[in-house]
Design a protein around this motif. Structure first.
Motif, PDB file in Angstrom:
ATOM      1  N   MET A  35       0.690  -1.228  -0.082  1.00  7.32           N
ATOM      2  CA  MET A  35      -0.014   0.128   0.094  1.00  7.32           C
ATOM      3  C   MET A  35       0.821   1.221   0.002  1.00  7.32           C
ATOM      4  O   MET A  35       0.417   2.298  -0.593  1.00  7.32           O
ATOM      5  N   GLN A  36       1.916   1.351   0.931  1.00 10.00           N
ATOM      6  CA  GLN A  36       2.805   2.352   0.938  1.00 10.00           C
ATOM      7  C   GLN A  36       3.588   2.688  -0.469  1.00 10.00           C
ATOM      8  O   GLN A  36       3.779   3.742  -0.831  1.00 10.00           O
ATOM      9  N   LYS A  37       4.071   1.547  -1.056  1.00 12.79           N
ATOM     10  CA  LYS A  37       4.681   1.789  -2.494  1.00 12.79           C
ATOM     11  C   LYS A  37       3.869   2.223  -3.255  1.00 12.79           C
ATOM     12  O   LYS A  37       4.249   3.253  -4.023  1.00 12.79           O
ATOM     13  N   GLY A  93       2.046   9.641  -5.141  1.00  8.63           N
ATOM     14  CA  GLY A  93       1.979  11.038  -4.426  1.00  8.63           C
ATOM     15  C   GLY A  93       0.651  11.189  -3.443  1.00  8.63           C
ATOM     16  O   GLY A  93       0.587  12.448  -3.093  1.00  8.63           O
ATOM     17  N   ASP A  94       0.387   9.958  -2.925  1.00 13.17           N
ATOM     18  CA  ASP A  94      -1.189  10.179  -1.790  1.00 13.17           C
ATOM     19  C   ASP A  94      -0.368  10.659  -0.791  1.00 13.17           C
ATOM     20  O   ASP A  94       0.872  10.617  -0.442  1.00 13.17           O
ATOM     21  N   LYS A  95      -0.901  11.248  -0.046  1.00 15.76           N
ATOM     22  CA  LYS A  95      -0.904  11.856   1.431  1.00 15.76           C
ATOM     23  C   LYS A  95      -1.791  11.382   2.527  1.00 15.76           C
ATOM     24  O   LYS A  95      -3.022  11.347   2.215  1.00 15.76           O
ATOM     25  N   LEU A  96      -1.241  10.640   3.436  1.00 20.10           N
ATOM     26  CA  LEU A  96      -1.836   9.963   4.372  1.00 20.10           C
ATOM     27  C   LEU A  96      -1.736  10.277   5.637  1.00 20.10           C
ATOM     28  O   LEU A  96      -0.490  10.618   6.428  1.00 20.10           O
ATOM     29  N   LEU A  97      -2.778  10.764   6.284  1.00 24.31           N
ATOM     30  CA  LEU A  97      -2.855  11.063   7.766  1.00 24.31           C
ATOM     31  C   LEU A  97      -3.548  10.227   8.503  1.00 24.31           C
ATOM     32  O   LEU A  97      -4.830  10.009   8.368  1.00 24.31           O
ATOM     33  N   VAL A  98      -3.110   9.707   9.616  1.00 20.11           N
ATOM     34  CA  VAL A  98      -3.859   8.963  10.553  1.00 20.11           C
ATOM     35  C   VAL A  98      -3.674   9.171  12.042  1.00 20.11           C
ATOM     36  O   VAL A  98      -2.642   9.784  12.498  1.00 20.11           O
ATOM     37  N   GLU A 100       2.356  22.279  10.786  1.00 23.83           N
ATOM     38  CA  GLU A 100       3.520  22.105  10.174  1.00 23.83           C
ATOM     39  C   GLU A 100       4.030  20.152   9.885  1.00 23.83           C
ATOM     40  O   GLU A 100       5.026  19.924   9.263  1.00 23.83           O
ATOM     41  N   TYR A 101       3.578  19.412  10.599  1.00 20.85           N
ATOM     42  CA  TYR A 101       3.852  18.043  10.447  1.00 20.85           C
ATOM     43  C   TYR A 101       2.760  17.358   9.367  1.00 20.85           C
ATOM     44  O   TYR A 101       2.917  16.145   9.090  1.00 20.85           O
ATOM     45  N   LEU A 102       2.029  17.897   8.840  1.00 20.43           N
ATOM     46  CA  LEU A 102       0.892  17.167   7.809  1.00 20.43           C
ATOM     47  C   LEU A 102       1.943  16.763   6.606  1.00 20.43           C
ATOM     48  O   LEU A 102       2.850  17.331   6.201  1.00 20.43           O
ATOM     49  N   PRO A 103       1.426  15.574   6.065  1.00 23.79           N
ATOM     50  CA  PRO A 103       2.134  15.105   5.108  1.00 23.79           C
ATOM     51  C   PRO A 103       2.273  15.806   3.660  1.00 23.79           C
ATOM     52  O   PRO A 103       1.249  16.451   3.241  1.00 23.79           O
ATOM     53  N   ALA A 104       3.171  15.616   3.083  1.00 24.48           N
ATOM     54  CA  ALA A 104       3.386  15.968   1.655  1.00 24.48           C
ATOM     55  C   ALA A 104       3.318  14.764   0.889  1.00 24.48           C
ATOM     56  O   ALA A 104       3.074  13.688   1.206  1.00 24.48           O
ATOM     57  N   CYS A 105       3.254  14.701  -0.526  1.00 24.45           N
ATOM     58  CA  CYS A 105       2.926  13.855  -1.632  1.00 24.45           C
ATOM     59  C   CYS A 105       3.956  12.536  -1.046  1.00 24.45           C
ATOM     60  O   CYS A 105       5.150  12.970  -1.032  1.00 24.45           O
ATOM     61  N   GLY A 106       3.335  11.474  -0.903  1.00 30.77           N
ATOM     62  CA  GLY A 106       4.010  10.125  -0.824  1.00 30.77           C
ATOM     63  C   GLY A 106       4.484   9.959   0.505  1.00 30.77           C
ATOM     64  O   GLY A 106       5.197   9.091   0.582  1.00 30.77           O
ATOM     65  N   GLU A 107       3.854  10.757   1.551  1.00 26.06           N
ATOM     66  CA  GLU A 107       4.203  10.833   2.956  1.00 26.06           C
ATOM     67  C   GLU A 107       3.059  10.091   3.731  1.00 26.06           C
ATOM     68  O   GLU A 107       1.853  10.534   3.289  1.00 26.06           O
ATOM     69  N   ALA A 108       3.295   9.367   4.757  1.00 23.08           N
ATOM     70  CA  ALA A 108       2.244   9.101   5.703  1.00 23.08           C
ATOM     71  C   ALA A 108       2.839   9.632   7.082  1.00 23.08           C
ATOM     72  O   ALA A 108       3.868   9.648   7.450  1.00 23.08           O
ATOM     73  N   VAL A 109       1.805  10.323   7.634  1.00 25.57           N
ATOM     74  CA  VAL A 109       2.061  10.816   9.070  1.00 25.57           C
ATOM     75  C   VAL A 109       0.983  10.208   9.958  1.00 25.57           C
ATOM     76  O   VAL A 109      -0.155  10.162   9.832  1.00 25.57           O
ATOM     77  N   ILE A 110       1.398   9.920  11.148  1.00 25.68           N
ATOM     78  CA  ILE A 110       0.605   9.138  12.306  1.00 25.68           C
ATOM     79  C   ILE A 110       0.903   9.964  13.416  1.00 25.68           C
ATOM     80  O   ILE A 110       1.914  10.178  14.065  1.00 25.68           O
ATOM     81  N   PHE A 111      -0.302  10.631  13.992  1.00 19.77           N
ATOM     82  CA  PHE A 111      -0.315  11.255  15.257  1.00 19.77           C
ATOM     83  C   PHE A 111      -0.761  10.472  16.281  1.00 19.77           C
ATOM     84  O   PHE A 111      -1.880   9.757  16.557  1.00 19.77           O
ATOM     85  N   ASN A 112       0.197  10.196  17.550  1.00 21.54           N
ATOM     86  CA  ASN A 112       0.022   9.666  18.572  1.00 21.54           C
ATOM     87  C   ASN A 112      -0.615  10.631  19.565  1.00 21.54           C
ATOM     88  O   ASN A 112       0.087  11.229  20.387  1.00 21.54           O
ATOM     89  N   LEU A 125      -5.942  15.067   1.358  1.00 18.34           N
ATOM     90  CA  LEU A 125      -5.386  14.221   2.312  1.00 18.34           C
ATOM     91  C   LEU A 125      -6.483  12.870   2.380  1.00 18.34           C
ATOM     92  O   LEU A 125      -7.467  13.066   2.676  1.00 18.34           O
ATOM     93  N   ARG A 126      -5.698  11.895   2.501  1.00 19.81           N
ATOM     94  CA  ARG A 126      -6.487  10.658   2.934  1.00 19.81           C
ATOM     95  C   ARG A 126      -6.457  10.488   4.552  1.00 19.81           C
ATOM     96  O   ARG A 126      -5.153  10.351   5.147  1.00 19.81           O
ATOM     97  N   TYR A 127      -7.430  10.752   4.993  1.00 15.88           N
ATOM     98  CA  TYR A 127      -7.406  10.927   6.353  1.00 15.88           C
ATOM     99  C   TYR A 127      -8.319   9.853   7.364  1.00 15.88           C
ATOM    100  O   TYR A 127      -9.464   9.610   7.111  1.00 15.88           O
TER     101      TYR A 127
END
Length: 253
Positions: free
Chosen positions: A21-23, A29-34, A83-95, A135-137
Motif C-alpha cells: 500500500m505504501q509503495k 503521491g498520496d498523502k496519508l494522515l492517521v 507543520e507536521y501534515l504530510p506532503a506527497c508520498g508521505e504518511a504521518v501518524i499522530f499519537n 489528504l487521505r485521513y
C-alpha cells in the motif's frame, strides 16, 4: 497451530500488504494522515508500532508532541500540528493530536471552556479542509473498559521497562473516568462526520485491536488487488461511530 502463531502469521501478511500500500502511495503521491486517540493505556503505542514496523522510515513519520510551550500556547490552536501534515508520498501518524483539547485539556482544566467550545466548533471545518485538499485521513478512537485500564496502569507502574510510558496523568485516569467518558461522548458526537468519521476500536484485547486497525487501513485503501486475501475488519471489534454505540455497550461506560 496456537493462537499466538495465528496472530503472528496474520500480522506478517497484513504488514506485507501495508508495504505494498505504501509503495503505491509513494508512486501516486498520496498523502496519508492517521490519528490515534483513546484513553490512557488503550494501546495506541503498540498499535502504531505494528502499523509502522516495516514501513519506509523516510516516508513515515510518527508525531507525539509534548505539551505546548509558552509561545505555542499563544498560537492559533492548530498551528503546531499543521507543520507536521504530510506532503506527497508521505504518511504521518499522530499519537494523540489536536483532540487533546476535547479530552485531557477539558478534564484537567488545561484550557478554558471557551477554548474547548471553539475547538469543537472549528475542528469539523478544519478536517474538511484537509480532506478536500487531498489528504487521505483516518482517525481512530481506541476504547477500553475501566477494568482493563486499571490492570494496564498497574502493570505499567510495576514494569521498569515501561518507565517512559508512565505520567502524572495516569494517577487520575481512574479517578476521573466518568469525566473522561463525558468528554469522549461529546467529542465523538460533535466531531464525527461523513468526510472525517471516527473509527472506534474495542481495545481490551490488544492483538485483536491491532489486527483490525490494519485490516481497516487496508480495506479503506479500496484496492481490490491489495486486499485480496485480507480478512475484513471484525465489526465486533472495529466500527464507524454512531450515537447508539454510546448506549448499547460497544463503548465503555
Amino acid at each position: 497451530m496456537s493462537k499466538h502463531d495465528d496472530y503472528d502469521n496474520e500480522l506478517r501478511q497484513l504488514q506485507l500488504a501495508l508495504i505494498e500500500m505504501q509503495k503505491k502511495a509513494i508512486k501516486n503521491g498520496d498523502k496519508l494522515l492517521v490519528i490515534f486517540e483513546g484513553r490512557d493505556s488503550a494501546g495506541k503505542d503498540g498499535t502504531i508500532a505494528r502499523v509502522t514496523e516495516h514501513l519506509s522510515k523516510r516516508a513515515t513519520t510518527v508525531v507525539a508532541l509534548p505539551k505546548p510551550n509558552e509561545r505555542e500556547r499563544s498560537e492559533w490552536y492548530f498551528q503546531r500540528y499543521v507543520e507536521y501534515l504530510p506532503a506527497c508520498g508521505e504518511a504521518v501518524i499522530f499519537n494523540r493530536s489536536w483532540y487533546n483539547r476535547a479530552g485531557v485539556e477539558r478534564v484537567m482544566d488545561f484550557s478554558t471552556p471557551e477554548q474547548q467550545e471553539q475547538f469543537l466548533r472549528d475542528v469539523p471545518a478544519f478536517e474538511r479542509m484537509l480532506v478536500e485538499n487531498g489528504l487521505r485521513y483516518v482517525k481512530f478512537w481506541l476504547d477500553i473498559s475501566r477494568e482493563a485500564q486499571a490492570e494496564r496502569l498497574k502493570a505499567r507502574r510495576e514494569d521498569p521497562l515501561k518507565a517512559f510510558k508512565t505520567s502524572d496523568l495516569d494517577k487520575v485516569a481512574q479517578d476521573k473516568w466518568d469525566d473522561y467518558t463525558k468528554a469522549r461522548d461529546e467529542m465523538l458526537m460533535r466531531t464525527h462526520s461523513d468526510i472525517a468519521p471516527w473509527i472506534c476500536v474495542r481495545a481490551d484485547h490488544k492483538k485483536a485491536a491491532r489486527l483490525n486497525v490494519i485490516r481497516w487501513l487496508l480495506h479503506a485503501a479500496a484496492d481490490k488487488k491489495l486486499v485480496k486475501g485480507v480478512a475484513k475488519p471484525d465489526p465486533s471489534v472495529i466500527f464507524s461511530f454512531e450515537p447508539a454505540a454510546l448506549e448499547d455497550g460497544r463503548l465503555a461506560r
